[in-house]
Design a protein around this motif. Structure first.
Motif, mmCIF file in Angstrom:
data_model
loop_
_atom_site.group_PDB
_atom_site.id
_atom_site.type_symbol
_atom_site.label_atom_id
_atom_site.label_comp_id
_atom_site.label_asym_id
_atom_site.label_seq_id
_atom_site.Cartn_x
_atom_site.Cartn_y
_atom_site.Cartn_z
ATOM 1 N N ILE A 172 128.589 4.415 51.946
ATOM 2 C CA ILE A 172 129.970 4.770 51.585
ATOM 3 C C ILE A 172 130.191 6.268 51.736
ATOM 4 O O ILE A 172 131.211 6.703 52.281
ATOM 5 C CB ILE A 172 130.295 4.296 50.155
ATOM 6 N N LEU A 173 129.231 7.073 51.265
ATOM 7 C CA LEU A 173 129.371 8.527 51.385
ATOM 8 C C LEU A 173 129.377 8.974 52.846
ATOM 9 O O LEU A 173 130.160 9.851 53.224
ATOM 10 C CB LEU A 173 128.252 9.231 50.607
ATOM 11 N N LEU A 174 128.524 8.376 53.662
ATOM 12 C CA LEU A 174 128.502 8.735 55.086
ATOM 13 C C LEU A 174 129.811 8.352 55.780
ATOM 14 O O LEU A 174 130.343 9.122 56.586
ATOM 15 C CB LEU A 174 127.306 8.086 55.780
ATOM 16 N N LEU A 175 130.324 7.167 55.474
ATOM 17 C CA LEU A 175 131.615 6.764 56.047
ATOM 18 C C LEU A 175 132.728 7.708 55.601
ATOM 19 O O LEU A 175 133.599 8.075 56.399
ATOM 20 C CB LEU A 175 131.950 5.326 55.649
ATOM 21 N N PHE A 176 132.698 8.106 54.341
ATOM 22 C CA PHE A 176 133.689 9.041 53.819
ATOM 23 C C PHE A 176 133.621 10.379 54.546
ATOM 24 O O PHE A 176 134.648 10.930 54.956
ATOM 25 C CB PHE A 176 133.480 9.236 52.309
ATOM 26 N N VAL A 177 132.418 10.896 54.732
ATOM 27 C CA VAL A 177 132.243 12.197 55.399
ATOM 28 C C VAL A 177 132.723 12.135 56.846
ATOM 29 O O VAL A 177 133.496 12.989 57.297
ATOM 30 C CB VAL A 177 130.769 12.650 55.329
ATOM 31 N N VAL A 178 132.284 11.125 57.581
ATOM 32 C CA VAL A 178 132.641 11.032 59.007
ATOM 33 C C VAL A 178 134.139 10.795 59.178
ATOM 34 O O VAL A 178 134.801 11.481 59.976
ATOM 35 C CB VAL A 178 131.820 9.908 59.696
ATOM 36 N N THR A 179 134.689 9.861 58.420
ATOM 37 C CA THR A 179 136.119 9.562 58.538
ATOM 38 C C THR A 179 136.959 10.752 58.090
ATOM 39 O O THR A 179 137.952 11.094 58.729
ATOM 40 C CB THR A 179 136.481 8.314 57.704
ATOM 41 N N GLY A 180 136.561 11.395 57.005
ATOM 42 C CA GLY A 180 137.285 12.568 56.524
ATOM 43 C C GLY A 180 137.234 13.719 57.512
ATOM 44 O O GLY A 180 138.230 14.423 57.719
#
Length: 131
Positions: free
Chosen positions: A72-80
């Motif tokens: 979830i954190l990785l998806l948040f970082v990349v998408t953000g």
């Protein structure tokens, strides 16, 4: 020639939404898609931060090290990062009028966003793999 001006451009060219930069529609949809994806990711990120805030260092590290939390954190970082780069690029293209400054600002925006995203990804992966 006024009344009989013919163009070899087809009406399909206008329908496809390809403007002078040839990528406006794709840029628009990428920005909207990342915005929609960020809604649940931001809510999950806030929940993770709230859960981690009441814990000691080792418990918070274990929370971030959990595979689902890390994903979830990785998806948040990349998408953000992608969303932020796209949004700032629009601002730069709209408000920076000197062509050289505009190109330099877009390049700086891309490099800065990539550096921040890589640092955040590295941090999450380092905690996740326990290194």
């Amino acid at each position: 020639m006024g009344q009989f001006d013919f163009s070899i451009r087809t009406p399909v060219k206008g329908v496809r939404g390809l403007g002078s930069a040839k990528s406006g529609t794709g840029h628009f949809w990428q920005q909207r898609l990342t915005a929609v994806a960020l809604v649940p990711l931001v809510l999950a990120f806030i929940a993770i931060v709230i859960c981690a805030s009441g814990r000691d260092y080792e418990a918070a590290r274990a929370l971030v090290g959990h595979p689902l939390t890390s994903i979830i954190l990785l998806l948040f970082v990349v998408t953000g990062a992608i969303h932020g780069r796209l949004g700032l690029q629009v601002v730069i293209e709209d408000y920076v009028h000197h062509e050289g400054c505009k190109v330099a600002a877009v390049i700086a925006n891309t490099l800065f966003t990539a550096a921040v995203a890589i640092a955040a990804i590295f941090a999450v992966l380092k905690i996740s793999f326990g290194v």
